[in-house]
Design a protein around this motif. Sequence first.
Motif, PDB file in Angstrom:
ATOM      1  N   LYS A  77       0.856  -1.184   0.000  1.00  0.00           N
ATOM      2  CA  LYS A  77       0.000   0.000   0.000  1.00  0.00           C
ATOM      3  C   LYS A  77       0.893   1.235   0.000  1.00  0.00           C
ATOM      4  O   LYS A  77       1.856   1.312   0.770  1.00  0.00           O
ATOM      5  N   LEU A  78       0.573   2.186  -0.865  1.00  0.00           N
ATOM      6  CA  LEU A  78       1.359   3.412  -0.980  1.00  0.00           C
ATOM      7  C   LEU A  78       0.436   4.623  -0.964  1.00  0.00           C
ATOM      8  O   LEU A  78      -0.733   4.546  -1.362  1.00  0.00           O
ATOM      9  N   HIS A  79       0.992   5.731  -0.503  1.00  0.00           N
ATOM     10  CA  HIS A  79       0.340   7.030  -0.624  1.00  0.00           C
ATOM     11  C   HIS A  79       1.152   7.843  -1.631  1.00  0.00           C
ATOM     12  O   HIS A  79       2.363   8.024  -1.454  1.00  0.00           O
ATOM     13  N   GLY A  80       0.511   8.344  -2.674  1.00  0.00           N
ATOM     14  CA  GLY A  80       1.208   9.091  -3.713  1.00  0.00           C
ATOM     15  C   GLY A  80       0.651  10.493  -3.872  1.00  0.00           C
ATOM     16  O   GLY A  80      -0.557  10.714  -3.740  1.00  0.00           O
ATOM     17  N   ASP A  81       1.542  11.433  -4.150  1.00  0.00           N
ATOM     18  CA  ASP A  81       1.117  12.811  -4.356  1.00  0.00           C
ATOM     19  C   ASP A  81       2.251  13.557  -5.046  1.00  0.00           C
ATOM     20  O   ASP A  81       3.376  13.058  -5.152  1.00  0.00           O
ATOM     21  N   ARG A 105     -14.625   0.053  11.841  1.00  0.00           N
ATOM     22  CA  ARG A 105     -14.809   0.448  10.448  1.00  0.00           C
ATOM     23  C   ARG A 105     -15.680  -0.553   9.695  1.00  0.00           C
ATOM     24  O   ARG A 105     -16.474  -0.173   8.832  1.00  0.00           O
ATOM     25  N   SER A 106     -15.523  -1.831  10.025  1.00  0.00           N
ATOM     26  CA  SER A 106     -16.306  -2.854   9.345  1.00  0.00           C
ATOM     27  C   SER A 106     -17.759  -2.827   9.767  1.00  0.00           C
ATOM     28  O   SER A 106     -18.657  -3.025   8.948  1.00  0.00           O
ATOM     29  N   THR A 107     -18.019  -2.576  11.038  1.00  0.00           N
ATOM     30  CA  THR A 107     -19.391  -2.649  11.549  1.00  0.00           C
ATOM     31  C   THR A 107     -20.142  -1.322  11.436  1.00  0.00           C
ATOM     32  O   THR A 107     -21.364  -1.317  11.285  1.00  0.00           O
ATOM     33  N   PHE A 162       7.761  17.665  -7.436  1.00  0.00           N
ATOM     34  CA  PHE A 162       8.326  16.686  -6.538  1.00  0.00           C
ATOM     35  C   PHE A 162       7.272  15.607  -6.315  1.00  0.00           C
ATOM     36  O   PHE A 162       6.212  15.877  -5.766  1.00  0.00           O
ATOM     37  N   TRP A 163       7.551  14.398  -6.783  1.00  0.00           N
ATOM     38  CA  TRP A 163       6.629  13.275  -6.587  1.00  0.00           C
ATOM     39  C   TRP A 163       7.003  12.579  -5.288  1.00  0.00           C
ATOM     40  O   TRP A 163       8.176  12.287  -5.035  1.00  0.00           O
ATOM     41  N   THR A 164       5.995  12.330  -4.476  1.00  0.00           N
ATOM     42  CA  THR A 164       6.201  11.758  -3.146  1.00  0.00           C
ATOM     43  C   THR A 164       5.451  10.440  -3.044  1.00  0.00           C
ATOM     44  O   THR A 164       4.248  10.382  -3.332  1.00  0.00           O
ATOM     45  N   TYR A 165       6.149   9.399  -2.629  1.00  0.00           N
ATOM     46  CA  TYR A 165       5.544   8.079  -2.423  1.00  0.00           C
ATOM     47  C   TYR A 165       5.895   7.613  -1.013  1.00  0.00           C
ATOM     48  O   TYR A 165       7.077   7.481  -0.670  1.00  0.00           O
ATOM     49  N   VAL A 166       4.857   7.401  -0.212  1.00  0.00           N
ATOM     50  CA  VAL A 166       5.025   7.124   1.214  1.00  0.00           C
ATOM     51  C   VAL A 166       4.595   5.702   1.514  1.00  0.00           C
ATOM     52  O   VAL A 166       3.511   5.267   1.106  1.00  0.00           O
ATOM     53  N   ARG A 167       5.440   5.014   2.243  1.00  0.00           N
ATOM     54  CA  ARG A 167       5.101   3.698   2.784  1.00  0.00           C
ATOM     55  C   ARG A 167       4.948   3.841   4.286  1.00  0.00           C
ATOM     56  O   ARG A 167       5.912   4.105   5.003  1.00  0.00           O
ATOM     57  N   ASP A 168       3.735   3.674   4.779  1.00  0.00           N
ATOM     58  CA  ASP A 168       3.478   3.817   6.214  1.00  0.00           C
ATOM     59  C   ASP A 168       2.193   3.072   6.558  1.00  0.00           C
ATOM     60  O   ASP A 168       1.091   3.555   6.309  1.00  0.00           O
ATOM     61  N   SER A 169       2.336   1.895   7.104  1.00  0.00           N
ATOM     62  CA  SER A 169       1.176   1.089   7.505  1.00  0.00           C
ATOM     63  C   SER A 169       1.058   0.977   9.020  1.00  0.00           C
ATOM     64  O   SER A 169       0.399   0.073   9.530  1.00  0.00           O
ATOM     65  N   ARG A 170       1.677   1.890   9.747  1.00  0.00           N
ATOM     66  CA  ARG A 170       1.585   1.850  11.208  1.00  0.00           C
ATOM     67  C   ARG A 170       0.152   1.994  11.717  1.00  0.00           C
ATOM     68  O   ARG A 170      -0.204   1.349  12.711  1.00  0.00           O
ATOM     69  N   PRO A 171      -0.706   2.831  11.076  1.00  0.00           N
ATOM     70  CA  PRO A 171      -2.088   2.891  11.563  1.00  0.00           C
ATOM     71  C   PRO A 171      -2.815   1.557  11.487  1.00  0.00           C
ATOM     72  O   PRO A 171      -3.801   1.351  12.197  1.00  0.00           O
ATOM     73  N   ALA A 172      -2.364   0.649  10.618  1.00  0.00           N
ATOM     74  CA  ALA A 172      -2.984  -0.674  10.493  1.00  0.00           C
ATOM     75  C   ALA A 172      -2.295  -1.711  11.368  1.00  0.00           C
ATOM     76  O   ALA A 172      -2.566  -2.905  11.240  1.00  0.00           O
ATOM     77  N   GLY A 211      -6.347   6.616  18.020  1.00  0.00           N
ATOM     78  CA  GLY A 211      -5.544   6.168  19.152  1.00  0.00           C
ATOM     79  C   GLY A 211      -5.876   4.770  19.633  1.00  0.00           C
ATOM     80  O   GLY A 211      -5.170   4.246  20.504  1.00  0.00           O
ATOM     81  N   CYS A 212      -6.924   4.146  19.102  1.00  0.00           N
ATOM     82  CA  CYS A 212      -7.276   2.787  19.501  1.00  0.00           C
ATOM     83  C   CYS A 212      -6.369   1.786  18.784  1.00  0.00           C
ATOM     84  O   CYS A 212      -5.621   2.124  17.877  1.00  0.00           O
ATOM     85  N   SER A 213      -6.462   0.544  19.200  1.00  0.00           N
ATOM     86  CA  SER A 213      -5.644  -0.498  18.605  1.00  0.00           C
ATOM     87  C   SER A 213      -6.083  -0.752  17.164  1.00  0.00           C
ATOM     88  O   SER A 213      -7.246  -0.520  16.805  1.00  0.00           O
ATOM     89  N   PRO A 214      -5.185  -1.244  16.319  1.00  0.00           N
ATOM     90  CA  PRO A 214      -5.560  -1.514  14.922  1.00  0.00           C
ATOM     91  C   PRO A 214      -6.722  -2.499  14.798  1.00  0.00           C
ATOM     92  O   PRO A 214      -7.588  -2.330  13.934  1.00  0.00           O
TER      93      PRO A 214
END
Length: 397
Positions: free
Chosen positions: A236-240, A372-374, A259-269, A362-365
């Motif tokens: 999963k990437l974030h692009g801008d 989010r599912s429910t 400037f093209w920016t591609y971010v790898r950050d899955s810490r929220p998950a 701030g809750c657990s993943p």
Amino acid sequence: MVDAAAAPPDPDLDRLDPEALKKLVKGQRGEITHLRLMVQKLQRMLFGRRSEKYEPQDDQLLLLGEAAQLSFDVQPSAEPAVKSSSVGARKSRSLPEHLRREIRTYAPDHTACPECGGTLKKLGEDVSEVLDYIPASFIVIRHVRPKMSCRTCSHVVQAAAPSRPVDRGLAGAGLLAHVVTAKYSDHLPLYRQSQIYAREGVDLDRSTLARWVAEASDLVEPLVESLRRYVMSADKLHGDDTPLPVLAPGTGRTKIGRFWTYVRDSRPAGDETAPAVWFIYSPDRKGEHPQRHLADFRGILQADAYSGFGRLYQDGSIQEAPCMAHIRRKFYDLMVAHHSPIATEAVQRISALYQIEKEIRGCSPDLRRQVRSTRARPLLESMRRWLEDSLARLAPK
């Protein structure tokens, strides 16, 4: 101003039949509405507030014309108003502990009591700190390698020469890092750096500094390539992209690069993999650039609605994750400009999704995924069906 010669000629209204006339009027009304929307949007961009926050309003306010517009511009607050003091709270005067301290002690001029001549003893001390600055300075490191000769066989022994960041170059690693940091992090052009160094009596012309920057770029290229492979290996990437003013040689002006920016950050998950970001420059914003950057990427891409990303989703190798902020912005513009009921309800529905995200921040993943599912997923599906039905009712039959 539009060139009159380039504008299409007005049709002869007297020769149009009623159906054609109705069609012409309808098309011109749509164009006028679109132009008014663009003007209002530009006015908000120039003179309006930056925030796009929306609080639910009484539906009856939508019937009050200009008064309803004020209801969107002034945000009510559930919290009691607090008067802000004209003088802000004084900030702490304590200085960072990591700074080097130089202690200067000022002893009294008297070695004995000036009143009775008695012996003085220490009663205490007053301590105060002053923040000072020592200007950065150049230093010349002289590498000396003694040659040793054997008295028996005349064999010569000498230590190997230390490596340099640039072969036979004058700059050390610290100076190279300083020049690059000053140029790209502090936005200090090379010609200004040359002037600053000249005040220290060191003559480094702009061409020399430019060559050093290019050579430093070559040195970090393997690191950048390793970073690119690491970022692109994510699922999963974030692009801008970000506009960047750059000099246009020979014109005396600047042009806009990207400037093209591609971010790898899955810490929220809940992923503990280290986050990383890869930057790459291009002289323009053509769609071929992101398509080349992401040619080997396979996974989910979260980006805005820029058409350059559109072709990446066609073969299914990259899954689109649309940005809700960009979706909301379009409805918000319609809501503020025309008080559209559909746009207003869309903003309200999106605000409900934002409220859920605010509650689980701030809750657990695992808990965020469950909520989010429910809760969020049914709201999102309901909004999609409602929007499709609303557009179907508005479509010409």
